[in-house]
Design an enzyme around this catalytic site. Sequence first.
Site, PDB file in Angstrom:
ATOM      1  N   ASN A 412       0.945  -1.213   0.479  1.00 32.54           N
ATOM      2  CA  ASN A 412       0.027   0.060  -0.040  1.00 32.54           C
ATOM      3  C   ASN A 412       1.031   1.102   0.358  1.00 32.54           C
ATOM      4  O   ASN A 412       1.634   1.900   0.687  1.00 32.54           O
ATOM      5  CB  ASN A 412      -0.981   0.322   0.717  1.00 32.54           C
ATOM      6  CG  ASN A 412      -1.696   1.653   1.156  1.00 32.54           C
ATOM      7  OD1 ASN A 412      -2.341   1.566   0.500  1.00 32.54           O
ATOM      8  ND2 ASN A 412      -1.359   2.255   1.680  1.00 32.54           N
ATOM      9  N   GLU A 413       0.626   1.706  -0.947  1.00 28.29           N
ATOM     10  CA  GLU A 413       1.241   3.469  -1.692  1.00 28.29           C
ATOM     11  C   GLU A 413       3.218   3.617  -1.142  1.00 28.29           C
ATOM     12  O   GLU A 413       3.677   4.228  -0.884  1.00 28.29           O
ATOM     13  CB  GLU A 413       1.175   3.685  -0.004  1.00 28.29           C
ATOM     14  CG  GLU A 413      -1.163   4.295  -0.215  1.00 28.29           C
ATOM     15  CD  GLU A 413      -1.378   5.353   0.495  1.00 28.29           C
ATOM     16  OE1 GLU A 413      -2.551   5.824  -0.022  1.00 28.29           O
ATOM     17  OE2 GLU A 413      -1.043   6.232   1.593  1.00 28.29           O
ATOM     18  N   ASN A 414       3.654   2.323  -1.159  1.00 23.27           N
ATOM     19  CA  ASN A 414       5.359   2.421  -0.815  1.00 23.27           C
ATOM     20  C   ASN A 414       5.857   2.502  -2.459  1.00 23.27           C
ATOM     21  O   ASN A 414       6.787   3.037  -2.385  1.00 23.27           O
ATOM     22  CB  ASN A 414       6.063   1.034  -0.577  1.00 23.27           C
ATOM     23  CG  ASN A 414       5.335   1.095   1.219  1.00 23.27           C
ATOM     24  OD1 ASN A 414       4.917   1.334   1.499  1.00 23.27           O
ATOM     25  ND2 ASN A 414       5.117  -0.390   1.541  1.00 23.27           N
TER      26      ASN A 414
END
Length: 802
Positions: A412-414
């Site tokens: 998630n979102e890295n």
Amino acid sequence: MKDVTQLTEGWSLRHEGALLPARVPGCVHTDLLAAQLIPDPFIGRNETEVAWVGRRAWSYVTDLSHDSAHERTDLVFDGLDTAAEITLAGEVLGTTRNMHRGYRFDVTGRTGTLEVGFASAYDEAAAVRDLTGERPNVYPEPFQYIRKMASSFGWDWGPTVVTAGMWRPVRLEHWSTARIARVRPLVTVAQDGTGRVEVRLRVERTERGAGRRLVARARVAGTRAEAEVPFDGEEAVLRLEVPGARLWWPRGYGEQPLYDLGLTLLDETGALDTWHRRIGFRTVELDRSADEHGTGCTFVVNGVRIFARGVNWIPDDVLPSRVTPERYRTRLTQAAGANVDLVRIWGGGIYEDDAFYDVCDELGLMVWQDFPFACAAYPEEQPLRGEVEAEARDNVVRLMPHPSLVLWNGNNENLWGFRDWEWEPALAGDSWGEGYYLGLLPRIVAELDPTRPYTAGSPWSGSWDHHPNDTRHGTHHSWEVWNRQDYAEYRASVPRFVAEFGWQAPPAMATLRRALPGEDLAPDSPGMLHHQKAEDGNGKLDRGVARHFALPGNDFDRWHYLTQVVQARAVAAGIEHWRANWPVCAGTVVWQLNDCWPVSSWAAIDGDGRLKPLYHELRRVYADRLLTLQPETGGLVLAVVNQSAERWRAAVALRRLEADGALADETVLDVVAEPRSVVRLAVPAGLVPAERSSKEFLVADADGLRAVHFPVPDKEFAYPEPRFDVRLEPVPGQGDRVDVVVTAQTLVRDLLLQADRLGPEASADCGLRTLLPGEEARIRVGGCGRVDVDAVRTALFSVDVV
């Protein structure tokens, strides 16, 4: 045959030189709460009073005795949270450092005091950070250095409650000769409709069983297959076919038939071990083809292209051992009741219990599973790399039988964070997780579960050739709107797949009263601020309200109502726009379905399980059929969205009305929407309210569905003072239910009955309703006990002159 002994009783927790009764599964916090040694961290500001628990080491003990005629006894832990040392009779059996894995230790013939000692998660994270070096993180807690539920360390919707304990079951397994060690059922469907199951089996043998002939038998839908495990091997492949298998479909597209798959391991003496799961036959792909709009992102199940109506799922309790199968069923049934067909398990949480996926299998809820990485740069060095690979292998194999599981997602979102959050210069070439998301994890999925798609992250455009959060390519997270803009800005773009977006609101009033007892509630009262974890959360709530309404000053009840109205409207604005642009946009995943404690957040269901108005709005905008009026550059558009399998012929009544309800103009449009399609029509010029008119609005009605368009914000519209009559009608045969019947005398916009104000257990079957003069709304309320009209009126709210 293998015997199993559950180790749920007889555990104690060491605390201050004493032994406290302990529950397994459980955690330190639940045991201290049961002993009344800590206050409930969900109440008031008690979170800060229990922070010390997560910074201490803890130890669980029991007396382990067993007497078995089997050759081997294993001590099995399904989940240890997190860094633990396990000793038996003073001798170390092993150590662990991963909440997301299971562990097995040979304890054949061994008895004595069994002790599971947990180090502080903070100490473990610090030790790993010393080995790997510092990495950037969006939160001031060290969750990227330990394979533990990241949101234990707090999030912008959750408390910092850092747990420790045996959070999943513990047992003894007694077995002889051989046991089933791993089963991977690869389920596919041939072009002729034949269901195929390729069962890949691995066994573990005792020393005495090393040379014995083993036979594995499998059965599904009345079909049997048999294979022999080689004398010098531990693996076998069994293939089964089910002619004319009934297909598993997402909810709304067909039924969810499930088939029992059973496996038996035998030698010449008889059955040694068994394994059972339910499977479903279906195909799934993620169509990421390039087109004139960019790069698509469309789920295709059994050959049918799907607009995904999704919600993001976080752990349903910050103490996850408290989440029971019944609670999973309740929450997921609520999701299905809101017309949701996809649940994304977010990467800052956990791989959920099998009970979660079982319910999704039954309800037709597609599951998008994140690997547990979120909002941080994760070191790729040891000891983390080995743990990541081991946990991924464990959980891919554990979850792959579930037909509801349709996607593995790397993080998630890295990938987005690396590009946009100033990580790259801070890292100066150090590892940050890219090797997991683009290397290790896709290799594991391809090896173990090739029947499902994998994507490297969310958001992700498919390659570094495009920005990771490019609206034109792959998945997109839309947070600029909530953070800085009016919700109307959702209409400014058409992403290919919106995997996160949302708007905050406080929880239900009864939830606030329980969580903040005795507090004089105000948006900035101490408890309200403590239960608001988002950066400038209340400021964003106020700005969201102020764009449409006059801020209500010291009137907390009205502030509470207006923030919930804006949340529901904001999410509806995004979904209606994006659904109206199918098939360019192929899905929305609202942030978020649920909460893990009582808090102001983006959730549709609050931390006490109460439904916010957003929940009911989701049910409307995620329904198979939707009417929406879309203000676009070229004018006002009527979109008729038909996601059902049947043609929809709708007589859409368009009425331009004055604020007092007087009819200014009307027409009826005969619209035919084919299955799984959208029809877009320009609203005839004579029906469009004058630009910036404060006295006209447009209503579209068809088959019980309604869309409204007001050309100015509420604070600029000349609303009449709302007047309506209320009467109560008991529901025959249901003593705890009553119908609240509201008859409008004027325009009543966004009427809301906050049923929990009638009693903490009360609930209503609908949310926001807009009534025209003379119209009637029937709201069914349950759990409220005896109420009168005056009490009901105090729980009714609507938009009025502001």
